[in-house]
Design an enzyme around this catalytic site. Structure first.
Site, PDB file in Angstrom:
ATOM      1  N   LYS A 118      -6.217   2.692 -17.702  1.00  0.00           N
ATOM      2  CA  LYS A 118      -5.683   3.612 -16.698  1.00  0.00           C
ATOM      3  C   LYS A 118      -5.723   2.924 -15.335  1.00  0.00           C
ATOM      4  O   LYS A 118      -6.372   1.899 -15.170  1.00  0.00           O
ATOM      5  CB  LYS A 118      -6.522   4.891 -16.660  1.00  0.00           C
ATOM      6  CG  LYS A 118      -6.473   5.667 -17.963  1.00  0.00           C
ATOM      7  CD  LYS A 118      -7.071   7.051 -17.831  1.00  0.00           C
ATOM      8  CE  LYS A 118      -8.561   7.058 -17.988  1.00  0.00           C
ATOM      9  NZ  LYS A 118      -9.096   8.393 -18.336  1.00  0.00           N
ATOM     10  N   PHE A 158       0.812  -1.224   0.000  1.00  0.00           N
ATOM     11  CA  PHE A 158       0.000   0.000   0.000  1.00  0.00           C
ATOM     12  C   PHE A 158       0.842   1.269   0.000  1.00  0.00           C
ATOM     13  O   PHE A 158       0.349   2.338   0.352  1.00  0.00           O
ATOM     14  CB  PHE A 158      -0.971   0.009   1.188  1.00  0.00           C
ATOM     15  CG  PHE A 158      -1.768  -1.260   1.324  1.00  0.00           C
ATOM     16  CD1 PHE A 158      -2.676  -1.620   0.347  1.00  0.00           C
ATOM     17  CD2 PHE A 158      -1.590  -2.104   2.407  1.00  0.00           C
ATOM     18  CE1 PHE A 158      -3.402  -2.796   0.451  1.00  0.00           C
ATOM     19  CE2 PHE A 158      -2.307  -3.282   2.517  1.00  0.00           C
ATOM     20  CZ  PHE A 158      -3.210  -3.627   1.545  1.00  0.00           C
ATOM     21  N   GLN A 213      -9.454  -5.477  -7.039  1.00  0.00           N
ATOM     22  CA  GLN A 213      -8.758  -4.230  -6.708  1.00  0.00           C
ATOM     23  C   GLN A 213      -9.747  -3.205  -6.157  1.00  0.00           C
ATOM     24  O   GLN A 213      -9.486  -2.531  -5.160  1.00  0.00           O
ATOM     25  CB  GLN A 213      -8.067  -3.707  -7.979  1.00  0.00           C
ATOM     26  CG  GLN A 213      -7.252  -2.471  -7.799  1.00  0.00           C
ATOM     27  CD  GLN A 213      -5.920  -2.756  -7.135  1.00  0.00           C
ATOM     28  OE1 GLN A 213      -5.788  -3.608  -6.279  1.00  0.00           O
ATOM     29  NE2 GLN A 213      -4.909  -2.029  -7.523  1.00  0.00           N
ATOM     30  N   GLU A 271      -5.616   3.362  -6.704  1.00  0.00           N
ATOM     31  CA  GLU A 271      -5.852   4.457  -5.758  1.00  0.00           C
ATOM     32  C   GLU A 271      -7.324   4.879  -5.737  1.00  0.00           C
ATOM     33  O   GLU A 271      -7.898   5.062  -4.669  1.00  0.00           O
ATOM     34  CB  GLU A 271      -4.983   5.685  -6.094  1.00  0.00           C
ATOM     35  CG  GLU A 271      -3.647   5.403  -6.732  1.00  0.00           C
ATOM     36  CD  GLU A 271      -2.552   4.983  -5.771  1.00  0.00           C
ATOM     37  OE1 GLU A 271      -1.609   4.316  -6.226  1.00  0.00           O
ATOM     38  OE2 GLU A 271      -2.611   5.291  -4.597  1.00  0.00           O
TER      39      GLU A 271
HETATM   40 MO1  MOS Z   1       1.062   3.366  -3.669  1.00  0.00          MO
HETATM   41  S1  MOS Z   1       0.801   4.784  -2.271  1.00  0.00           S
HETATM   42  O1  MOS Z   1       0.623   3.764  -5.118  1.00  0.00           O
HETATM   43  O2  MOS Z   1       1.856   2.074  -3.256  1.00  0.00           O
END
Ligand code: MOS
Length: 717
Positions: A673, A241, A610, A677
């Site tokens: 894309k 992360f 994800q 996040e």
């Molecule tokens: Mo990340 S904060 O894109 O591992």
């Protein structure tokens, strides 16, 4: 078709596409993580952390520890071999601290010694025998006491367009403060490294990292050895992360230790150290002023931020960017400052900056929607940005309106009552909330080598690592489609610094970057076959006829002039329904629908995972996660999984992951894309907004724990 235009909007709830190609290895224990390598002659390191928060080591007595059974060495600042890279850095420069370099203590749990023994248990026992005396100084760990001495870490952190204070004269306005507590990444796999010196100027590590190439060059610089003399292996990573995006001092400590004992050293951080030593999402104070016309057109936004950082590093996140980018608004002023405290440095954590900023902005939009008496989705649509409000450039692709609609339909948004605290079911209050999310869609340089073997196997090689999203599965899917061969004929090699270069797995860039490189390399290979045999795609036959053992192509790829022409983002929308118990303040997630506008979906199953993972992390952010410092001691007091809460299965309802699934061919040839996040960004605000809709109580300081809702009885209609 990879280059073809996309399917119509995909409402399918069950994701199709290949299963994870490494899934079986992971669930059967066959996947080997960094700490699991049985290197010959392995020894075990344990770090000793400071018990004070700020000051200096007065004395450190290691004699008892050194005499303990199995102990091979004790490294402290008093006997640490010189680290060449440490000597050349200017003394005044800020950056990660130098481990075992001097007697300073910079935060609670600061590493003061490394014990190396022949077993882990013996090293752990010996560590308990190290006796350190300190000269303590008064520490500062509370951001609220330092909002006024915050500073701008970089010149571009103050932003203005139009009239900065315009929001104040808008007919309808709100101004509120929002608090995000410190959150810790806490992946299942803790930070781990095995380090070995193969020769005086040659190092091999098995290391938890999101970027083997970056780790390789960092270690080479730190120890001043040729980059090709550093071999970094990171075949499997058990989540990160963001906390494995840089080389941390404990990794340097293990390499130092291996030099001292002339044997490989394994160093695995304890869960407690994960709360102090490898970064976190910084505690952040935000103030938003936002104003609109009575028909809901935004007049202005002011967004002030103070985040916390350490005394030794000026770490800042792009927390203000959302207020510059998400809505068409003529007057925007943002200020993004940091304050230095006696704590470890923060680091990027999933949706860095944007997750924090979106909590405030999307909560404020919701507050404004009630002040205006306009539906929150409608308010967002009335302020839809058709071009990038910050740069004025066209978007490479944007289907956020479709995402709003898809999600609203799926969650049954029309069932929402506009009056807070007005709906109850089975003794629980019911509330609907939503929020948008945005994150930059970048494409980094990446090189892929592809090799067709005589037996028809295709091998793809690149030095990316995979922290969990399913990179190999996506890459194999792209190669299978491009080459027209079955996925089980394709091998994807990664997590090895000797392979062709790839970016760190961070910032939602890998499918766009490495996926495009795989696609281009496969096309390059096809072209080579075409030169040999025209349109035939029987690769085995062609190789045989030309008496070739294999055919290979290595392709470099990177972003081009499109980055100057377009503004590039991925977007998400989160819709939730919550139930809130009026007597106890308990919040239960009832329904969650997440919609991603992230270009073409390459691998539906892993994409769905994800989104679900990010949504769960966002629910944790909203309702549970908070690292608590006892400021009297400057120490994190809930640095364990009993006291630091993250969602478990029982906390999470069925999550619907929907995709707009329109390719963005302006950004790369595969039209994909990032979504790592945006899966998280916005979710916390969606939950907070739903809690308000359920109860009439606005919680602006996360997490929304039951104690913050104990007065809701008085708010409910
Ligand atoms: Mo990340 S904060 O894109 O591992």
């Amino acid at each position: 078709m990879i280059t073809g235009m996309g399917k119509e909007i995909n409402l399918a709830k069950s994701a199709k596409g290949p299963s994870r190609i490494d899934g079986r290895l992971k669930v059967t224990g066959g996947a080997k993580y960094s700490a699991e390598y049985n290197v010959k002659g392995l020894t075990y390191g344990v770090l000793v952390g400071s018990t004070i928060t700020k000051g200096a080591i007065k004395s450190i007595d290691t004699k008892k520890a050194e005499r303990a059974p199995g102990v091979l060495a004790l490294v402290t600042h008093l006997n640490c071999p010189k680290v060449p890279g440490y000597q050349t850095a200017p003394a005044s420069s800020k950056g990660l601290y130098k481990i075992f370099y001097d007697n300073k203590v910079l935060f609670n749990g600061y590493p003061v010694a490394l014990v190396i023994a022949d077993t882990f248990e013996r090293a752990l026992y010996a560590a308990s025998l190290v006796n350190t005396q300190y000269v303590a100084e008064k520490h500062q760990t509370k951001l609220a006491d330092h909002l006024t001495d915050a500073f701008s870490p970089a010149s571009d952190n103050e932003y203005k367009r139009g009239t900065p204070d315009a929001w104040k004269s808008a007919p309808v306005k709100i101004e509120q403060e929002y608090i995000l507590p410190t959150e810790v990444h806490n992946p299942m796999e803790m930070q781990a490294i095995i380090a070995n010196w193969d020769a005086d100027d040659k190092i091999t590590v098995w290391d938890k990292t999101q970027g083997v190439k970056d780790t390789q060059s960092n270690i080479a610089q730190t120890f001043k050895i040729p980059v090709e003399n550093v071999q970094v292996n990171s075949k499997f990573v058990g989540g990160a992360f963001g906390n494995a995006l840089q080389v941390w001092p404990h990794e340097i400590a293990a390499i130092i230790g291996a030099k001292v004992v002339k044997r490989p050293v394994k160093l695995v951080l304890a869960r407690t150290d994960m709360f102090t030593s490898v970064g976190y999402r910084p505690y952040t104070w935000q103030k938003i002023g936002i104003g609109a016309t009575t028909d809901g057109k935004l007049v202005g936004i002011s967004h002030q931020i103070v985040g916390q950082t350490s005394a030794y590093e000026d770490f800042a996140e792009p927390t203000a960017d959302v207020s510059r980018q998400l809505y068409a608004c003529p007057n925007v002023a943002t200020s993004n400052k940091i304050a230095s405290l006696d704590i470890g440095s923060p680091v990027w954590m999933r949706g860095p900056g944007y997750a924090t900023g979106c909590f405030a902005l999307e909560s404020a939009l919701d507050e404004l929607s009630y002040a205006l008496n306009i539906d929150p989705v409608e308010l967002r649509m009335r302020n839809y940005a058709d071009t990038d409000p910050e740069s004025g450039k066209p978007f490479s692709g944007k289907f956020l309106n479709e995402a709003y609609k898809l999600g609203a339909e799926n969650i049954g948004w029309h069932n929402r009552s506009a009056k807070p605290g007005s709906v109850a079911k089975d003794g629980w209050l019911v509330g609907y909330g939503m929020s948008g999310g945005v994150f930059g869609a970048d494409r980094e340089p990446a090189t892929v080598k592809t090799t067709m073997m005589a037996d028809g196997r295709l091998i793809l090689q690149t030095a990316v690592s995979d922290i969990g999203p399913g990179t190999a599965t996506a890459m194999v899917s792209i190669a299978a489609e491009t080459m027209g061969i079955p996925a089980d004929k394709i091998r994807f090699d990664m997590g090895d610094s000797s392979l062709p270069p790839a970016p760190q797995q961070g910032g939602s860039t890998i499918v766009s970057s490495v996926g495009s490189a795989v696609y281009l390399a496969c096309n390059g290979l096809k072209e080579k076959f075409r030169q040999l045999a025209g349109d035939s795609t029987d690769y085995v036959k062609i190789l045989k006829e030309h008496n070739l053992p294999k055919l290979e192509v290595t392709t470099d790829s990177k972003a081009g002039t499109e980055v100057d022409k377009y503004a590039m983002y991925s977007w998400s929308v989160h819709y939730v329904v919550v139930h809130v118990h009026p007597a106890t303040g308990v919040v239960k997630m009832d329904k969650v629908t997440c919609v991603a506008d992230s270009g073409r979906i390459i691998s539906p199953k892993t994409a769905r995972s994800q989104i679900i993972g990010g949504a769960i992390m966002g629910i944790g952010m909203a309702l549970m996660e908070e690292a608590v410092i006892d400021h009297r001691y400057g120490k994190v007091v809930n640095a364990n999984f009993a006291d630091y809460h993250v969602p478990v299965n029982a906390d999470i309802p069925q999550i619907e992951a929907l995709f707009v699934d329109k390719p963005d061919l302006n950004i790369n040839p595969i039209g994909a894309k990032g979504m790592g996040e945006i899966a998280l960004i916005g979710m916390a605000a969606a939950v907070a907004n739903a809690v308000y809709n359920a109860t009439g109580k606005r919680v602006r300081d996360l997490p929304i724990t039951p104690d913050k809702l104990l007065d809701i009885g008085s708010k409910v209609a």
